[in-house]
Scaffold this motif. Sequence first.
Motif, short mmCIF file in Angstrom:
data_model
loop_
_atom_site.label_atom_id
_atom_site.label_comp_id
_atom_site.label_asym_id
_atom_site.label_seq_id
_atom_site.Cartn_x
_atom_site.Cartn_y
_atom_site.Cartn_z
N LEU A 293 0.83 -1.22 0.00
CA LEU A 293 0.00 0.00 0.00
C LEU A 293 0.86 1.25 0.00
CD1 LEU A 293 -2.82 -1.06 2.46
CD2 LEU A 293 -3.04 -0.62 0.01
N LYS A 294 1.91 1.25 0.80
CA LYS A 294 2.79 2.42 0.83
C LYS A 294 3.47 2.63 -0.52
CE LYS A 294 3.55 2.53 5.77
NZ LYS A 294 3.63 3.84 6.33
N SER A 295 3.85 1.54 -1.17
CA SER A 295 4.49 1.63 -2.48
C SER A 295 3.53 2.19 -3.52
CB SER A 295 4.98 0.24 -2.90
OG SER A 295 5.56 0.28 -4.18
N ILE A 296 2.31 1.72 -3.53
CA ILE A 296 1.31 2.22 -4.48
C ILE A 296 1.01 3.69 -4.22
CG2 ILE A 296 -1.12 2.03 -5.19
CD1 ILE A 296 -0.83 -1.03 -4.60
N SER A 297 0.84 4.07 -2.95
CA SER A 297 0.55 5.47 -2.66
C SER A 297 1.74 6.36 -2.99
CB SER A 297 0.11 5.65 -1.20
OG SER A 297 1.15 5.33 -0.31
N GLN A 298 2.95 5.84 -2.80
CA GLN A 298 4.15 6.59 -3.17
C GLN A 298 4.19 6.85 -4.67
OE1 GLN A 298 8.03 4.60 -3.51
NE2 GLN A 298 8.79 6.06 -1.96
N ARG A 299 3.82 5.85 -5.46
CA ARG A 299 3.81 6.01 -6.92
C ARG A 299 2.84 7.10 -7.35
NH1 ARG A 299 3.56 -0.39 -8.09
NH2 ARG A 299 5.59 -0.86 -7.21
N LEU A 300 1.68 7.14 -6.74
CA LEU A 300 0.70 8.18 -7.07
C LEU A 300 1.25 9.55 -6.69
CD1 LEU A 300 -2.04 8.92 -8.23
CD2 LEU A 300 -3.01 8.54 -5.95
N GLU A 301 1.90 9.64 -5.54
CA GLU A 301 2.50 10.91 -5.12
C GLU A 301 3.59 11.34 -6.09
OE1 GLU A 301 3.07 14.32 -2.72
OE2 GLU A 301 1.41 12.91 -2.90
N VAL A 302 4.41 10.40 -6.54
CA VAL A 302 5.46 10.71 -7.52
C VAL A 302 4.82 11.23 -8.81
CG1 VAL A 302 7.24 9.70 -9.01
CG2 VAL A 302 7.20 9.15 -6.57
N ALA A 303 3.77 10.58 -9.27
CA ALA A 303 3.09 11.01 -10.50
C ALA A 303 2.56 12.43 -10.34
CB ALA A 303 1.96 10.05 -10.86
N LYS A 304 1.99 12.72 -9.18
CA LYS A 304 1.47 14.06 -8.91
C LYS A 304 2.60 15.10 -8.96
CE LYS A 304 0.63 15.53 -4.73
NZ LYS A 304 0.13 15.70 -3.37
N LEU A 305 3.72 14.79 -8.35
CA LEU A 305 4.85 15.72 -8.32
C LEU A 305 5.47 15.89 -9.70
CD1 LEU A 305 6.41 14.63 -4.92
CD2 LEU A 305 5.06 16.70 -5.39
N LEU A 306 5.54 14.81 -10.48
CA LEU A 306 6.03 14.93 -11.86
C LEU A 306 5.12 15.84 -12.67
CD1 LEU A 306 7.10 11.25 -12.58
CD2 LEU A 306 8.60 13.26 -12.67
N THR B 22 9.64 12.11 -1.37
CA THR B 22 8.92 10.84 -1.27
C THR B 22 9.77 9.66 -0.85
OG1 THR B 22 9.31 10.21 -3.57
CG2 THR B 22 7.36 11.59 -3.12
N GLY B 23 11.08 9.77 -1.02
CA GLY B 23 11.96 8.63 -0.76
C GLY B 23 12.00 7.63 -1.91
N ALA B 24 11.32 7.93 -3.00
CA ALA B 24 11.33 7.04 -4.17
C ALA B 24 12.68 7.09 -4.86
CB ALA B 24 10.24 7.46 -5.16
N SER B 25 13.09 5.96 -5.39
CA SER B 25 14.36 5.92 -6.12
C SER B 25 14.20 6.60 -7.47
CB SER B 25 14.79 4.46 -6.33
OG SER B 25 13.92 3.83 -7.25
N THR B 26 15.33 7.00 -8.04
CA THR B 26 15.25 7.62 -9.37
C THR B 26 14.75 6.62 -10.41
OG1 THR B 26 17.61 7.18 -9.72
CG2 THR B 26 17.01 9.37 -8.91
N ALA B 27 15.01 5.33 -10.21
CA ALA B 27 14.48 4.31 -11.13
C ALA B 27 12.96 4.28 -11.08
CB ALA B 27 15.06 2.94 -10.80
N THR B 28 12.40 4.35 -9.88
CA THR B 28 10.94 4.38 -9.73
C THR B 28 10.37 5.64 -10.35
OG1 THR B 28 10.98 3.00 -7.75
CG2 THR B 28 9.06 4.44 -8.03
N ILE B 29 11.00 6.76 -10.09
CA ILE B 29 10.53 8.03 -10.64
C ILE B 29 10.56 7.97 -12.17
CG2 ILE B 29 10.99 10.52 -10.79
CD1 ILE B 29 12.26 10.22 -7.91
N SER B 30 11.63 7.42 -12.72
CA SER B 30 11.76 7.30 -14.16
C SER B 30 10.67 6.41 -14.75
CB SER B 30 13.14 6.75 -14.50
OG SER B 30 13.28 6.60 -15.89
N ARG B 31 10.38 5.29 -14.10
CA ARG B 31 9.31 4.38 -14.57
C ARG B 31 7.96 5.08 -14.57
NH1 ARG B 31 11.68 0.40 -11.57
NH2 ARG B 31 10.25 0.73 -9.86
N ILE B 32 7.69 5.85 -13.53
CA ILE B 32 6.42 6.56 -13.44
C ILE B 32 6.36 7.66 -14.49
CG2 ILE B 32 4.99 8.02 -11.95
CD1 ILE B 32 6.18 6.23 -9.61
N ASN B 33 7.46 8.34 -14.71
CA ASN B 33 7.51 9.37 -15.74
C ASN B 33 7.24 8.76 -17.12
OD1 ASN B 33 7.96 12.13 -16.50
ND2 ASN B 33 9.92 11.48 -17.34
N ARG B 34 7.82 7.59 -17.37
CA ARG B 34 7.58 6.90 -18.65
C ARG B 34 6.10 6.53 -18.78
NH1 ARG B 34 11.81 4.13 -18.41
NH2 ARG B 34 11.01 2.38 -17.22
#
Length: 100
Positions: A41-54, A67-79
């Motif tokens: 749940l924390k991972s899913i909510s983090q992804r949504l937060e990353v998408a919002k910030l992007l 968010t504490g998300a890795s740059t790899a996670t941020i990059s995946r969400i950006n893609r």
Amino acid sequence: MEYRSKIKDKQLDELFEAILKLENIEECYRFFEDICTINELKSISQRLEVAKLLRQEKTYNEIEDETGASTATISRINRALNYGAEGYSLILDRLGYNKK
């Protein structure tokens, strides 16, 4: 044109139908606490937060710090935001997080 998912199957259809039956946030908490681990749940909510910030055009460093998300996670969400199924865009629009 109707969207065709690459992952569509009967079990996922039933899961999504179940989610659509939830009526409020309390019911969401009850259901998701039973079906997911806290880390999932924390991972899913983090992804949504990353998408919002992007969408708000924050830098990867700002997002990583916030968010504490890795740059790899941020990059995946950006893609996914740019080339995915438009699911993030759909929900961010509905939540009122419009593009800058």
